[in-house]
Scaffold this active site. Structure first.
Site, PDB file in Angstrom:
ATOM      1  N   TYR A 140       0.813  -1.214   0.000  1.00  0.00           N
ATOM      2  CA  TYR A 140       0.000   0.000   0.000  1.00  0.00           C
ATOM      3  C   TYR A 140       0.846   1.263   0.000  1.00  0.00           C
ATOM      4  CZ  TYR A 140      -4.699  -1.879   0.753  1.00  0.00           C
ATOM      5  OH  TYR A 140      -5.909  -2.490   0.603  1.00  0.00           O
ATOM      6  N   LYS A 190       3.202 -15.451   2.859  1.00  0.00           N
ATOM      7  CA  LYS A 190       3.417 -16.220   1.630  1.00  0.00           C
ATOM      8  C   LYS A 190       4.918 -16.519   1.564  1.00  0.00           C
ATOM      9  CE  LYS A 190       1.929 -17.985  -2.294  1.00  0.00           C
ATOM     10  NZ  LYS A 190       0.982 -19.111  -2.367  1.00  0.00           N
ATOM     11  N   ASP A 222      -2.976 -18.226   0.672  1.00  0.00           N
ATOM     12  CA  ASP A 222      -3.966 -18.930  -0.158  1.00  0.00           C
ATOM     13  C   ASP A 222      -4.689 -19.999   0.672  1.00  0.00           C
ATOM     14  OD1 ASP A 222      -1.529 -20.259   0.004  1.00  0.00           O
ATOM     15  OD2 ASP A 222      -1.560 -21.021  -2.054  1.00  0.00           O
ATOM     16  N   ASP A 246      -6.325  -6.927   4.074  1.00  0.00           N
ATOM     17  CA  ASP A 246      -7.445  -6.276   3.389  1.00  0.00           C
ATOM     18  C   ASP A 246      -8.372  -7.336   2.817  1.00  0.00           C
ATOM     19  OD1 ASP A 246      -8.941  -4.186   2.109  1.00  0.00           O
ATOM     20  OD2 ASP A 246      -7.943  -4.717   0.228  1.00  0.00           O
ATOM     21  N   ASP A 250     -12.190  -8.873   4.543  1.00  0.00           N
ATOM     22  CA  ASP A 250     -13.467  -8.860   3.816  1.00  0.00           C
ATOM     23  C   ASP A 250     -14.070 -10.256   3.797  1.00  0.00           C
ATOM     24  OD1 ASP A 250     -13.389  -6.148   3.127  1.00  0.00           O
ATOM     25  OD2 ASP A 250     -14.048  -6.552   1.068  1.00  0.00           O
TER      26      ASP A 250
HETATM   27  C1  IPM Z   1     -10.493  -1.139   3.757  1.00  0.00           C
HETATM   28  C2  IPM Z   1     -10.715  -0.559   2.384  1.00  0.00           C
HETATM   29  C3  IPM Z   1      -9.579   0.387   2.072  1.00  0.00           C
HETATM   30  C4  IPM Z   1      -8.287  -0.417   2.055  1.00  0.00           C
HETATM   31  C5  IPM Z   1      -9.749   1.186   0.779  1.00  0.00           C
HETATM   32  C6  IPM Z   1     -11.074   1.924   0.752  1.00  0.00           C
HETATM   33  C7  IPM Z   1      -8.614   2.149   0.552  1.00  0.00           C
HETATM   34  O1  IPM Z   1     -10.825  -1.582   1.445  1.00  0.00           O
HETATM   35  O2  IPM Z   1     -10.480  -0.351   4.730  1.00  0.00           O
HETATM   36  O3  IPM Z   1     -10.348  -2.350   3.869  1.00  0.00           O
HETATM   37  O4  IPM Z   1      -7.945  -1.021   1.034  1.00  0.00           O
HETATM   38  O5  IPM Z   1      -7.615  -0.445   3.083  1.00  0.00           O
HETATM   39 MG    MG Z   2     -10.821  -3.535   2.275  1.00  0.00          MG
END
Ligand code: IPM
Ligand code: MG
Length: 356
Positions: A140, A190, A222, A246, A250
């Site tokens: 990032y 990884k 993975d 990230d 999710d």
């Molecule tokens: C998160 C989001 C952010 C990230 C984006 C919106 C920049 O996906 O907070 O997980 O990738 O960190």
């Molecule tokens: Mg995210």
């Protein structure tokens, strides 16, 4: 306690509005004075100032005891140059406040078991895990990065880079979190391919010597992605680098079926923490009083729990009120089910306030 509030974009204003009501009520109940001040971030900041992260926002955040954020982004700003997109504002404030540790709990509320995407026999084993994501390093922020012409064609590149101290401090956060939970830590990397991951694993093993009470395991990313859907009950705390975190956070949150329910905390050293729902700005339902405010309300609970003065009691009270609201059958559209009491964003806020 001074709280810097950044509603952001889309449903941000609505969900933060309800969360602030809850904050104020809990303040009255427990005799804590909360003072809120609004700052601009993301698309809202671009519209007002041309920048997704105005200087004034950074200084307001730094002067606060904690920061409460809604969500940023939306189609209106999707075509802007990447350097001034709303997401830049979010990444910028994380970096400016040194918020290297992102805590993303994913748990299954009993009342919402039906919403879980996994098979009932898997659900029955429960989901209660915490992703500790490194937030200010890796691909990032790594340099060099960019898009340039080489040998007559464009190449794009980023650098997944970590120094020892960055790995050590996030590993510590992972172990400390595990100590307060079921004492299991899984480090995700990884290391079979990436050098940066080999160093990651080496440092995590080093830090592990200070935490003999914690059972440490390692998974390649993975495999971790697969295990998360195959049997999430095997996980207590997962610690991992920025990009892997990230993606996995999710995944971890959506399997619970209710991404609209999950809060997060981003913490650093010496600066105020930032607390926000895991979900995004949901532009499709913005302004319609349909959004689920519970993730933001639960982010207020995390704010109280992780702030310097110990405020576990008001945090517990908020979480209990949310639980009670769910058990009374109140549901927003994202978690609706047959026979529920369907409410909007304000209605859900009302119900939580009543239960407080
Ligand atoms: C998160 C989001 C952010 C990230 C984006 C919106 C920049 O996906 O907070 O997980 O990738 O960190
Ligand atoms: Mg995210």
């Amino acid at each position: 306690m001074k709280i810097c509030v950044m509603p952001g974009d889309g449903i941000g204003k609505e969900i933060v509005g309800q969360a602030v009501r809850v904050l104020m009520r809990v303040g009255e109940k427990f005799g804590i004075g909360f003072e809120t001040e609004e700052a601009l971030l993301g698309g809202a900041a671009i519209d007002a100032t041309g920048s997704p992260l105005p200087e004034a926002t950074v200084s307001m955040c730094k002067a606060a005891d904690a920061v409460l954020l809604g969500a940023v982004g939306g189609p209106k700003w999707d075509t802007l140059d990447p350097s001034i997109r709303p997401e830049r504002g979010l990444l910028g404030i994380r970096k400016a406040l040194g918020l290297f540790a992102n805590l993303r709990p994913a748990c299954l509320f009993d009342e919402l078991k039906h919403a879980c995407y996994l098979r009932p026999d898997i659900v029955a084993r429960g989901i209660d895990l915490l992703v500790v994501r490194e937030l200010t390093g890796g691909a990032y922020f790594g340099e060099p990065k960019g898009i340039e012409k080489r040998d007559g064609e464009k190449v794009g590149f980023n650098n997944m880079i970590y120094s020892e101290h960055e790995i050590r401090r996030i590993a510590k956060v992972g172990f400390e979190a595990a100590l307060k939970r079921r004492r299991k830590l899984c480090s995700v990397d990884k290391a079979n391919v990436l050098d940066v991951s080999r160093l990651w694993r080496e440092i995590v093993l080093e830090v592990a010597r200070d935490y003999p009470e914690v059972e440490l395991s390692h998974l390649y990313v993975d495999n971790a992605a697969m295990q998360l859907v195959r049997d999430p009950s095997q996980f207590d705390v997962i610690v991992t680098e920025n990009l892997f975190g990230d993606i996995l956070s999710d995944e971890a949150s959506v399997i619970t079926g209710s991404i609209g329910m999950l809060p997060s905390a981003s913490l650093g050293e010496g600066n105020p923490g930032l607390f926000e729902p895991i979900h995004g700005s949901a532009p499709d339902i913005a302004g319609q009083d349909k959004a689920n405010p519970l993730a933001t309300i639960l982010s207020v609970a995390m704010l109280l729990r992780y702030s310097s003065n110990d405020m576990a009691a008001p945090a517990d009270a908020i979480e209990a009120a949310v639980q009670k609201t769910l058990s009374q059958g109140y549901r927003t559209g994202d978690i609706r089910e047959e026979g529920c009491k369907l409410v909007g964003c304000t209605g859900m806020g009302d119900a939580v306030l009543a239960n407080l």
